[in-house]
Each structure stands twice: as C-alpha cells, then as structure tokens.
Scaffold this active site. Structure first.
Site, PDB file in Angstrom:
ATOM      1  N   GLU A  64       0.799  -1.232   0.000  1.00 14.87           N
ATOM      2  CA  GLU A  64       0.000   0.000   0.000  1.00 14.87           C
ATOM      3  C   GLU A  64       0.829   1.278   0.000  1.00 14.87           C
ATOM      4  O   GLU A  64       0.481   2.243  -0.684  1.00 14.87           O
ATOM      5  CB  GLU A  64      -0.962   0.016   1.188  1.00 14.87           C
ATOM      6  CG  GLU A  64      -2.192  -0.860   1.005  1.00 14.87           C
ATOM      7  CD  GLU A  64      -1.907  -2.337   1.098  1.00 14.87           C
ATOM      8  OE1 GLU A  64      -0.803  -2.702   1.541  1.00 14.87           O
ATOM      9  OE2 GLU A  64      -2.777  -3.141   0.722  1.00 14.87           O
ATOM     10  N   HIS A 113     -12.224  -5.700   8.297  1.00 13.68           N
ATOM     11  CA  HIS A 113     -12.904  -5.453   7.026  1.00 13.68           C
ATOM     12  C   HIS A 113     -14.151  -4.604   7.220  1.00 13.68           C
ATOM     13  O   HIS A 113     -15.053  -4.614   6.395  1.00 13.68           O
ATOM     14  CB  HIS A 113     -13.299  -6.784   6.354  1.00 13.68           C
ATOM     15  CG  HIS A 113     -12.143  -7.554   5.802  1.00 13.68           C
ATOM     16  ND1 HIS A 113     -10.839  -7.270   6.101  1.00 13.68           N
ATOM     17  CD2 HIS A 113     -12.098  -8.614   4.951  1.00 13.68           C
ATOM     18  CE1 HIS A 113     -10.039  -8.126   5.476  1.00 13.68           C
ATOM     19  NE2 HIS A 113     -10.775  -8.941   4.773  1.00 13.68           N
TER      20      HIS A 113
HETATM   21  C1  TPP Z   1      -1.613  -5.238   3.712  1.00 17.31           C
HETATM   22  C2  TPP Z   1      -2.697  -5.965   2.987  1.00 17.31           C
HETATM   23  N1  TPP Z   1      -3.167  -5.491   1.823  1.00 17.31           N
HETATM   24  C3  TPP Z   1      -4.154  -6.108   1.154  1.00 17.31           C
HETATM   25  C4  TPP Z   1      -4.748  -7.241   1.652  1.00 17.31           C
HETATM   26  C5  TPP Z   1      -5.933  -7.892   0.910  1.00 17.31           C
HETATM   27  N2  TPP Z   1      -5.611  -9.292   0.606  1.00 17.31           N
HETATM   28  C6  TPP Z   1      -6.102 -10.322   1.340  1.00 17.31           C
HETATM   29  S1  TPP Z   1      -5.430 -11.804   0.883  1.00 17.31           S
HETATM   30  C7  TPP Z   1      -4.550 -11.074  -0.363  1.00 17.31           C
HETATM   31  C8  TPP Z   1      -3.646 -11.906  -1.207  1.00 17.31           C
HETATM   32  C9  TPP Z   1      -2.585 -12.550  -0.341  1.00 17.31           C
HETATM   33  O1  TPP Z   1      -1.790 -13.349  -1.162  1.00 17.31           O
HETATM   34  P1  TPP Z   1      -0.660 -14.239  -0.521  1.00 17.31           P
HETATM   35  O2  TPP Z   1       0.228 -13.417   0.349  1.00 17.31           O
HETATM   36  O3  TPP Z   1       0.006 -14.985  -1.624  1.00 17.31           O
HETATM   37  O4  TPP Z   1      -1.428 -15.228   0.461  1.00 17.31           O
HETATM   38  P2  TPP Z   1      -2.464 -16.380   0.040  1.00 17.31           P
HETATM   39  O5  TPP Z   1      -3.845 -15.831   0.288  1.00 17.31           O
HETATM   40  O6  TPP Z   1      -2.225 -16.705  -1.412  1.00 17.31           O
HETATM   41  O7  TPP Z   1      -2.159 -17.547   0.926  1.00 17.31           O
HETATM   42  C10 TPP Z   1      -4.753  -9.693  -0.387  1.00 17.31           C
HETATM   43  C11 TPP Z   1      -4.116  -8.753  -1.344  1.00 17.31           C
HETATM   44  C12 TPP Z   1      -4.233  -7.729   2.874  1.00 17.31           C
HETATM   45  N3  TPP Z   1      -4.746  -8.842   3.446  1.00 17.31           N
HETATM   46  N4  TPP Z   1      -3.223  -7.083   3.507  1.00 17.31           N
END
Ligand code: TPP
Ligand code: TPP
Ligand code: MG
Ligand code: MG
Lengths: 358, 322, 358, 322
Positions: D60, D127
């Site tokens: 972000e 959220h």
């Molecule tokens: C700081 C932040 N920004 C945005 C989000 C929204 N978000 C939730 S899960 C996700 C993807 C996460 O991907 P990854 O780190 O690969 O974990 P996975 O869900 O694939 O296990 C995002 C962008 C978040 N949780 N945290």
C-alpha cells in the site's frame, strides 16, 4: 545464490543421514492424520458455509495441507506460532479442536474468539499461538518479537510464522527479514507459494523467486516441494534446530497450489484449467497416502474412520454452541492482567522421548 | 526531592523501571551508545547492555510489531520513536495488531511507545506533529501526555506496568524548559485521572502537555478572574467525570491544545461537554488549537499556527464577558 | 550475486570504451564547480547556523559531494529528481541558486519553501524536483511514480532518487525496489552508503551489503567509489541510459563517508577517529583536484574565485530576504490548480550537443 | 435515467472519467483481469489495458507513493484499497507525503484513494472500519463519503478532477443495497456542500454514508415530528455553514455515524455546533455512534456495536422530548 532443496526423507528411518530428523511410523501416521483432519474440517466448514451457517466470507487452505502440517510438526511444545489463513493444519496440530474452529467460523460463543473475530483470524494463546490479523504479512514482525524474547532469555525456543507469495512484496516482510537477520533471531519463516495472491499471479508480485532474497538478509533460504509433507517437515526441523542452537533465522519456501478460490466467492476464472489439473495430480494427501501404502505400516482406513468420527462429533458440538451475548460486545477492549500464553501440543515423537530422558 | 527537568524525569522513570524489572527493555533508533536523539536513554547502553537497549534498524513497523511479540511473551518493551511524527510509519502494527489484540483474542499486550511530540522550536512539518487524536479513534490503545516532571516519571511507570499498549507523548518543548521536584525511587501517577493545575471558579481551561503551561501563563491574571486549569494527563481513557465536575462548577470552558483542530482531542472534550453538561453551560465551548495546516518551519509562521499565550487570553476574555 | 564495479574514467575522453559516457574538459570543470559550490554553500550555511541565523537543527553532506554531483550530472533536462538531505550538489546542479538554499535554511520568504519547511526539505518543482519528506526513504516510491508516468507515456525520461544505508532497512525501500522491478520502471536508485545512519553503523542496519539485493529484485546493482565523482557519473550515466532504453531500474551504491555529524548538534563521538582520518585522506574534492591538476586543463584557481564570488553575493542576497508574513501561515493547504513542473538545468555537454543536432 | 446500484454508479463514474481523460488510471490489488474484490473495475482491464488498470503488488505505501509521483507528473491516479482498513498500511505516504506536498512546496497532487469502508455484513475487525476521522486530523487531505448512487458517481468525478489528494469512502454496505436514477455521461457533485436528505423543522440528524439511510428510516415517523436529515457528503472540507443553518432552524441535533466515537467526525460536528450555535440550541447535541471498540464479526455482536435504527429513534425521541 545457492538455495538448497530438501528431498523427501526415505521411508526407512534407519537409513537417514545424521542431520535428518527421524520420523517413526507413528509420526507418519500423525502427519497423515492432521492433513486428513484439516481437509475434513475445511470440507465441513464449506458445507456449513453453503448452508448459510457461516457469516461473512469463507477461506480455506485446500491443497496446502502438507505445508502447515509438515512445518508445524517440527515445533516443540514451548515454541510459538503465528499461523496464516491457509494453515488450519498447524492449529489442529497444536491442539485446537475442530469443533472450536467450526464454531469460530459460525461466529458462535464457543469459537476461539467467542465471535469477536471470524474466519481463520484466531490463535489459541493457551496453545502458544498468536492469531493473525488481516493485514499481511503483519505477523512476521510479531514472530520476530516472540523470537526476540526467547533470545533475550536464552531459551532454546523457536517462533514460526507463515506468509504467502504475495505478502513478500509488502514492506513489513522486508523489515521482519532484515531485523531477524540483524539480530540473528530464532525464527522460522515459511513462505507458502501457492502461485497466486488472490487473483494476482507471481509474475505481477515479483521478478525473482523471493527465496533468492534470503541470502541477502544473511540467512539460509530453503525451497521445498510444498506438497510433500515430509520434505516440508525435514526443512522445518533443520531450520528449528539451527534456530535453537543460535544459528538464526531460516526462510523456507514451500511450492504449492491454492486449489480453491481465494475465498468461497471466488470462481478462480483466472486460473488456467490445465494448471489446476496438473496440481490436482500432486494432491499432498493422495501422494502421501501412496507412499505410506507402499510402506504398508500405517492403517489408513482406520485413520480415515477415526477422523470422520471425530469430525462428526465436533460438528455436532459446534452446532450446539450459542451465538454470543450482545451485551458482551463492548467489554474487554482493555486488559486488566498481564498476558499468559500456554504451550502447544507437539506430536513429533522426539519431544516425548526428550521428556522421558529428562 | 531534587529538582530535575522533564527530560531527566523521563530518563529517571525509565531507568528505575528497568532496574527493578528485568523484563523491561528499550527499542529505538540511536538509543544505544548514542543515548537517543534527545538523550533520554543516555547511559542506558552502558548500564543495561545492547540487548535491553536495542539500537534498531530504521523500521518502525518492525519495531512496533516486534514489541507486540515480545510483550505477549512476557517482556515489557518500551519503543522510542525518534520523533512522534514517525509513528505514521508504525501505524498499522499499532492500530491493527497491538490495539485489537486483547479484544480479539484475550491476549494482553503490555508495551509502551514513547512519542517525542510537539513543536515550538522550528522543527517543521515532520518534527512537530501532535498525533494523539489518531489514537483516540483507534480502539484498544491508551494515550498519556504528561505536562510536568513529576507526572512524566509517574505516568511512564504506570504506562510500563499497564498490561495494554500505551502511547506516551513527551512534549519536546518541555524537555529542558520544565523542571520539578521529582521523588526518587519508583512511584506511579494513576492513568485516567486528570490533574487540576490551578483551581478556579469562573472559567475552566482544559488542556494537556505543553499547552498546560501556556494556559497557566495566559490565565495568571485576566482581570482578576478565577480560572481553573485542568491538565488531562491521560487522553485515553479520558477522565470524563473530572472534566464535567469542573464544568458544572465554572459553566464556561475553553479547550486548548497544540494539535490541529478538526477531530482533535478538543473536539472530543467539547462534544462530551455539549452532550453531558449542556444545562450547566453559560456560554459556548471554545476551542483554541492549531488550525488544520502542517506545522511550518519558520518562526513567524510557526508562531502564527501554534496557540500562543495571547490567543488563550483573548479566548478567555471573550468567554468571561459572554 | 555479481555486482559490477565502475572504474574512474580515464581523463582522455578519446580513449573511452564505447559504452562509457564522454566527459569534455568543460564537463570536468562543471563537476568540480558543483562540488566546490556545494561545499562552499554548506560551509556558509554552517557559519550562518553558528551565528544563530538558522532556526532548528542543521544538516549537511560534507564529504559526499561527489555522490550528488556525479549522479545528477547524468540527468537530462526533462528527467526528474527526488533529492536527499545529503545531496545539495544535485539541487545546485539542477539550477537552484545557493542564495535560495541559504534563505531556505534561515526560514526566509525567499527560500525555496518560503519558510514553510526548512533544512534540505525542499525541491524546486520548476526545476523538475520533488522535495523530500523527513520519513525515509519515502521518496523511493514517489520516484517510482514519476517513472511510471514516463513509462505510461513512452517518454525516454528517468527519475532519480537518493537514500542512505540506514533507509534500506525500511519497508518502503523494499516496496519501491520490488515495484520498480516488477514494472521495469525507468528509475535510478542511488544508495549513499556513508557508513552511518545517524549514530548507527551499517552492522546494526543489515547483515549483507544491500547492493546484493538488487539482483533479487531483478535489476542490476552497481557499487562505486562514492568519493570518485567520475566513477559515480559513469555508473549513473549507464543506469540512466539503460532506463531510457527500457532496461528498467538500477541500484547504485556509492560508498562514501559522512564527514560531519548527522546534524550540527552531533559530535560524532561514536565514530572512531582513525576512520575519519582515513576518509579525510580520500576527500572527493581534493582527490579530483589532484586528477584535474595532472591533466592540467582546468584552471582551478579561477574556478575557486568564481565560486567564492558567487557565494558572497548569494549570501548577501539571502540575508537581505525578509522573514515570511505570518498572515500567510494558514493559506495554501489545498491546491486550486493542477501541478506544473519545469525542467532542470543539465550541464553535461551531451545535452547541448543533442539539442543542437535536433 | 437508468436505475443502477451504488456500486454500478462508482464503476460508471470511474469509467467515464477514464474514457474522457487519458491521464486517469487505476492502481490496486486484483483490480485487473479479476475486476477488483468488489468488481468495481469489472471490464476495465479489457477496455483500458494493463497499464491503466494496474494489478499492483501487495504494497500500500508503494501504491500511494507511486500515485503521488505519477500525479505530480500530470497523471490522475485512482488507487483502490481492497478494504478501507488497509489504508493503515499506506498511512505514512498519505499523511506525510501526499497531504503536505502542496503546503510545503506548492506542488499539487491530484489523486484519489478509494476506500471500501464500513460494516454490517460480518466483515470483522479488519474489514469493517470507517477510518475517515484520521484524515480530518491530517491536514491537506480531502475526504468524501457519498450515500446515494447519484452522489457516488458525481463525487467520484469531482474527486478525480480535484487537484488535491482525495479520500473517497465508498460504503460496502451500500454497494448493492442502494439504487438510484443516475444520469448517463459525466457530471460532478460539488465537494464541500452537504445535501439535505429530508427537510424538517423540529430536529436535525447530521450523518453521512450508510448511516444516512439508517437516519431516514429511523426518522420516517417519530410521533409525527418533522425531522431534517443532513447528508454531509463531504467530510473535509466540512460544510460548516450548511450544518449551522439547519441547527439554527431546528435547534436540536443528533449526530450519527458508524465510525467509533472518540475524536470521530461526530465530535467535530458537535464541537462546531457547541461553539457556533450555542444560543440556537434547545438541547444537548447528541451523538449516536459505534462505541470505542473494534467491530466484531458475529452478527449479534456487530449489531450491538453498530448504530441501529432503534438507537437513532430513541435518541431522537429523547431529544424531542427535552
Ligand atoms: C496489507 C494488505 N493489503 C491487502 C490485503 C488484501 N488481501 C487479502 S489476501 C490477499 C492476497 C494474499 O496473497 P498471498 O500473500 O500470496 O497469500 P495467500 O492468500 O495466497 O495464501 C490480499 C491482497 C491484505 N490482506 N493485507
Ligand atoms: C521512517 C523514519 N524513521 C526515523 C527517522 C529518523 N532519522 C532521521 S535521519 C536517520 C538516519 C538515516 O540514515 P541513512 O538512511 O543512512 O541516511 P544518512 O542520514 O546517513 O544520509 C534517522 C533514523 C526518519 N528520518 N525516518
Ligand atoms: Mg499466495
Ligand atoms: Mg547513512
């Protein structure tokens, strides 16, 4: 930069190279048991979600069972864990009852947060876990702090935390890696590369595999097949051992695949079908089942029975839990007593042995 | 009791807690051998060692996050932001991880974040901010802002011993300007209780931090009026009863702070009074604050933005005449 | 991981390997001129500070003149820069008058921010600069945004930004590096390793030289002698060229030393005297002077005269500036018109040539 | 005019601006091929391509910082936070870089950050947040919070064309619940002007975002009283005159918002009234807000925390009877 790749352990424990952590037949049964328990619990949760009993959205770790179970299996009772939303297996292995997880997802009073938080946003402090927040990967610095406490008190303990491929792009990931390296903290970072961050493929998150960064923080990076539970375990056991002996942090990358959508609402239209097909052929549970079957020394049918029976009664328990009392909603913002954490379950036979020797 | 500065009182309080409780330790940039940008931890490195006086890398979120982890494992971290302004860089860990931890999972987080805050010495837009109000809008965080040497030491002790994350605002403009007779050894100033800096009956000035001194100076003699000055000391939890009690007595209130105006702590105090003491009021609740602008560097501009003694005088005069 | 090290350019421009950026005698005179101008301006500023004419604290870049001048010399007029507090030379080179800098430091209306900000917290938007904020290294993501605009408009332009060794530990540094790599942005990152972050030595900020990280973000890392202005220039010119041609970002590490305290209040007690001594023998201006002297084609005495004369009149101008009008303090929080940035001065002879050819 | 949802109105407004002005582009996680977590940018990737609909990495501060850089170079970035809660992770770039840029160096920063905010659907503590008040305490940032489909489109257009950083709060609980007749093509809803959702003479309810609808429902018929409902629409700059005008007419005010109480936008509105309209008041200024707690996940808990229709009814009844 050299990154070693841990190989699956041969099934006969007596032929291990010295450095490898030994697994008994019972250990292997436990590894299988927790993978089955994770999948069964998540399948049950999905059913409850479809029945409208789970408020809000719903997330699971389908296909990633070997990562959380294999890595958490290396933890001793007094180690601490900050567990990710894909890693229900780690919670179960540390001793969280499936019923409490289902109750958590349904927002019941009997859930792990009593309905205050939902989904996988929990951690049982009585089992040595600190629950994740949604902001990713915010638990990485927190795990460094747990490890810092161990280091300052010269305790041979380890903090383990998990994060996804997408989270490696975030500044807090870097800050945690760098701080862990500078202070040589006893922390094990498990990078769970499930190919996507929500809908975003690795190629939009980074140019070079993040495992390559480990050396530039001054500690080892180990890449393993995340669908091979014993490979994950071996790498984790080595990393934990190194950490306990003052060798500092390790970054483990477990290559795996998120077999469900990011959440239950996500149809995964962005995932090429052949990609899903290929990975479904590498299902961590089926492939481990095949290996155990070969070895023949684990009775899988009885194990499945056990798990199913447990899930049935746990589900009944969860469904019997009440919704929380609204009058409690505004209390408990501030603590009046100091934190107390308990220890977690540690099924790896090594700990029972050490306890008996002591 | 020796007379020491506000700054010395902070050091003294921190040193006492570290001597008495081995679980207390410090994290921050340049707090080690160098003793900190403002020398609050001068000599700590020599006395307590590199482990308990950790010169951290330039990474506020990691610092705050690591403090959370260490705190839940039984330690009592005290983080120093080099300037309060840098808390914006550790904001996420503070409001989302530290602040919500206990409510979500019943796990207490005993930690302190020291915030050298405020202006008045040409610190400019990034070394003069008063960020307290952000944290009243972030449930789960306590906020204290001492104005005297005595309270600086006592509130730091309370903050360290409290099982919650506490933001400790130490006003840079008080560091060496304010002295007080500070008791040796350990003592606590209770959190959540305001102090009456001066008793009065005609009008109440509600303030905290450096502005308490501005309030006292401004109201020493306004046409002989008897003016009460409240020193909030703790901003969260706010001593609502203490404020209302004074208002019921004087019926006229000026709320004064150095932070910018909109949604500042003064807005909360005014609203409390407008809601709870409406019938006791003999005039509008007046705010004297910085306007909604960054704090400029150049002395004439900074003076024009930060509340001055004359601004307070004028506000009181007008309200008294109301 | 391979990191190349740029060598000082031989003095005879006609013997350059093709890839090297050519410097004419006049160019070399300019390089020297801006280093002298930076040092003279900062010495004057320090005097004004000691005379109590500079409010607040005071910072300079003593000993780092070759870094800012050598790197900024590679910029074309339409390139953009986010300049660090140690890099006054870059501001002067882009066309900022020393008088406006002195006025800035004294908080005068004639200063670059009209007294709204102080120290080196400024950037002349009319000369293509975006002024730094105190939070480090916050300008790294901003530089990525400038580069993103160039890329989206297919303009052969570059954004350059500077940060210190300590700042590499911050999450925003990582986020900027990673984003620049993923989008292959035309941005040049100059890491100014002056051995300390305030009082904190490299060893407490990172384990491995940050230049090693560049490859893990997918772009080249080039380490140069930060006290050799031509070495810095060569590396920067190559990086800018690569960026203009779509080759993406470069991380340049300029190894140097902060010869003054972090600020005027800092007695540097934490710096081993022999370390200062050793580095003072490597003074960037003296060593370049020696080389130019050898070559003999730059009249250094007249150059010094020039600079001194300029500084005298600029100082008079600065001292003649008024303090800002208090009634203006609260205005101008919100803009009423869209941003307009101008181009910077670009003394490198190449740009004049290209202009005349065009 | 076709009737479309609040969500469609946001998409429509954004699409119109992007079609008309090639300098407008979007950044955010999963906004590309996937169309965004809430599908606001559904189809944008196909129409505008990967460059103008950038699926950014999970970072972000980098997103906001890059937006600042692109903005000063003449582009008009529109950032999407996947949930408003994640703005805490881009907080520093927003308050320190974007917010202070113009004041410090006269360089405008035309950018928008879209914040899908608010609760009411078991989003839980991370959220469901309403972070607007933080930004009223951060000079240099504008804040808008539409409650209708019409304003959602019009205010987004104004925010994009404004030369300042604008935080655009889009309430998730309005996305598909609220419909409106929205004009096709481009139009602006002026920033800084509140809207009167319902005229009345006996009491004023001041609100914004989703709570405007709660206010309207709650005050439809309270013993036949004539209740005015103000929709602030823009929170910074606040339409102070518009608020005071209504207060002078009705003399009784309830301030309603979903965000937590202390130092919330309601505190600013109450203070404004207590200071400027003291003599016009026939009763205390009452706030109905979420208490100072994280927003819980489980429906009964969340309902207990977020203001409900009955809470507003009760507050109005009491005040009317005052
Ligand atoms: C700081 C932040 N920004 C945005 C989000 C929204 N978000 C939730 S899960 C996700 C993807 C996460 O991907 P990854 O780190 O690969 O974990 P996975 O869900 O694939 O296990 C995002 C962008 C978040 N949780 N945290
Ligand atoms: C985010 C942030 N935290 C803390 C500070 C306080 N601070 C000012 S300068 C400095 C050291 C910077 O070191 P380095 O990055 O090496 O730059 P240098 O001053 O050595 O050029 C610190 C910690 C800051 N400016 N920004
Ligand atoms: Mg992933
Ligand atoms: Mg440095």
């Amino acid at each position: 930069m050299a990154t070693t790749t841990a190989r699956p352990a041969p099934l006969d424990p007596h032929q291990h190279p010295a450095h490898e952590a030994r697994l008994t037949v019972d250990d292997r049964r436990e590894l299988m048991r927790y993978m089955l328990l994770m999948r069964a619990t998540e399948e049950r949760a999905l059913t409850l979600y479809r029945q409208g009993k789970v408020p809000g959205s719903h997330y699971d770790g389908r296909g990633q069972e070997a990562v959380s179970v294999g890595s958490a299996f290396a933890l001793s009772p007094r180690d601490r864990a900050c567990i990710l939303h894909r890693d229900l297996g780690a919670h179960l292995l540390r001793g969280v009852r499936p019923g409490r997880v289902l109750a958590q997802m349904m927002g019941r009073a009997g859930g792990l947060t009593g309905g205050r938080d939902g989904n996988m946003h929990f951690g049982d402090k009585d089992l040595g876990c600190v629950g994740m927040v949604s902001m990713l990967p915010d638990m990485a610095p927190v795990a460094c702090g747990l490890a810092l406490a161990f280091q300052m008190r010269s305790e041979p303990r380890v903090a383990m935390t998990w994060f996804g491929d997408g989270s490696t792009a975030n500044g807090q990931w870097h800050e945690a890696m760098n701080v862990a390296g500078v202070r040589k903290l006893p922390v094990v970072f498990v990078l769970e590369n499930n190919q996507f961050a929500y809908s975003t493929p690795n190629s939009l998150e980074f140019v070079v595999d993040p495992i390559e960064r480990a050396a530039s923080y001054g500690f080892p990076g180990v890449k393993v097949d995340g669908n091979d539970v014993e490979a994950v375990f071996q790498a984790s056991a080595e990393a934990c051992e190194r950490a306990r002996q003052g060798g500092g942090p390790t970054l483990i990358e477990a290559e795996t695949m998120r077999m469900h959508g990011h959440g239950a609402h996500d149809d995964m239209s962005y995932v090429p079908p052949e990609m899903l097909e290929e990975w479904s052929r590498r299902d961590p549970i089926e492939s481990y089942e095949a290996r155990l079957h070969e070895a023949g020394d684990v009775d899988l049918d009885s194990l499945r029975e056990e798990v199913k029976a447990e899930l049935d009664s746990e589900t009944d328990w969860a469904l019997a839990q009440e919704m929380p009392d609204p009058s409690t909603a505004t209390g408990g913002v501030f603590a009046t007593e100091d934190p107390v954490m308990g220890d977690g379950k540690a099924p790896w036979s090594r700990w029972a042995k050490e306890a008996s020797h002591a | 009791m020796p007379e020491i500065t506000y700054l010395e009182a902070i050091s003294d309080g921190l040193r006492e807690e570290m001597r008495h409780d081995s679980s207390v330790f410090c994290m921050g940039q340049d707090i080690g051998e160098y003793g900190g940008a403002f020398k609050v931890t001068d000599g700590f490195f020599e006395e307590f060692g590199a482990d308990r006086v950790w010169d951290t890398p330039l990474a506020e979120n990691a610092m705050v996050g690591a403090a959370v982890g260490a705190a839940v494992e039984g330690l009592r971290p005290v983080c120093e932001m080099q300037f309060a302004d840098f808390i914006a860089c550790g904001f996420d860990q503070l409001v989302n991880v530290a602040g919500k931890m206990y409510y979500r999972q019943g796990l207490a987080v005993p930690m302190v974040v020291r915030l050298p805050s405020g202006g008045g010495f040409s610190g400019g837009p990034f070394h003069s901010q008063n960020p307290e109000a952000w944290f009243l809008q972030s449930p789960g965080l306590k906020v204290v802002a001492p104005s005297t040497a005595e309270d600086a030491k006592g509130l730091l002790a309370s903050a360290i011993r409290d099982p919650n994350p506490v933001l400790y605002l130490e006003h840079k403009n008080l560091y060496r300007r304010i002295k007080g007779d500070v008791a040796e050894g350990r003592y606590e100033t209770p959190m959540g209780e305001l102090g009456v800096a001066r008793e009065g009956t005609d009008l109440t000035v509600v303030s905290y931090g450096a502005m308490v001194h501005t309030a006292l100076e401004a109201t020493e003699d306004i046409d002989g009026a008897s003016i009460e000055v409240l020193d909030l000391r703790t901003l969260c939890p706010l001593d609502r009863d203490g404020i209302l009690e004074s208002v019921r007595k004087t019926s006229k209130v000026v709320v004064l702070h150095e932070a910018t105006r909109s949604c500042g702590v003064g807005a909360e105090v005014c609203s409390l009074i407008a809601e709870e003491a409406f019938e006791d009021l003999d005039g509008p609740v007046v705010r004297v604050t910085a306007p909604d602008v960054p704090i400029p560097f150049s002395p004439p501009l900074e003076r024009a933005v930060l509340p001055q003694v004359d601004d307070v005088k004028e506000a009181c005069r007008e309200l008294l005449a109301y």
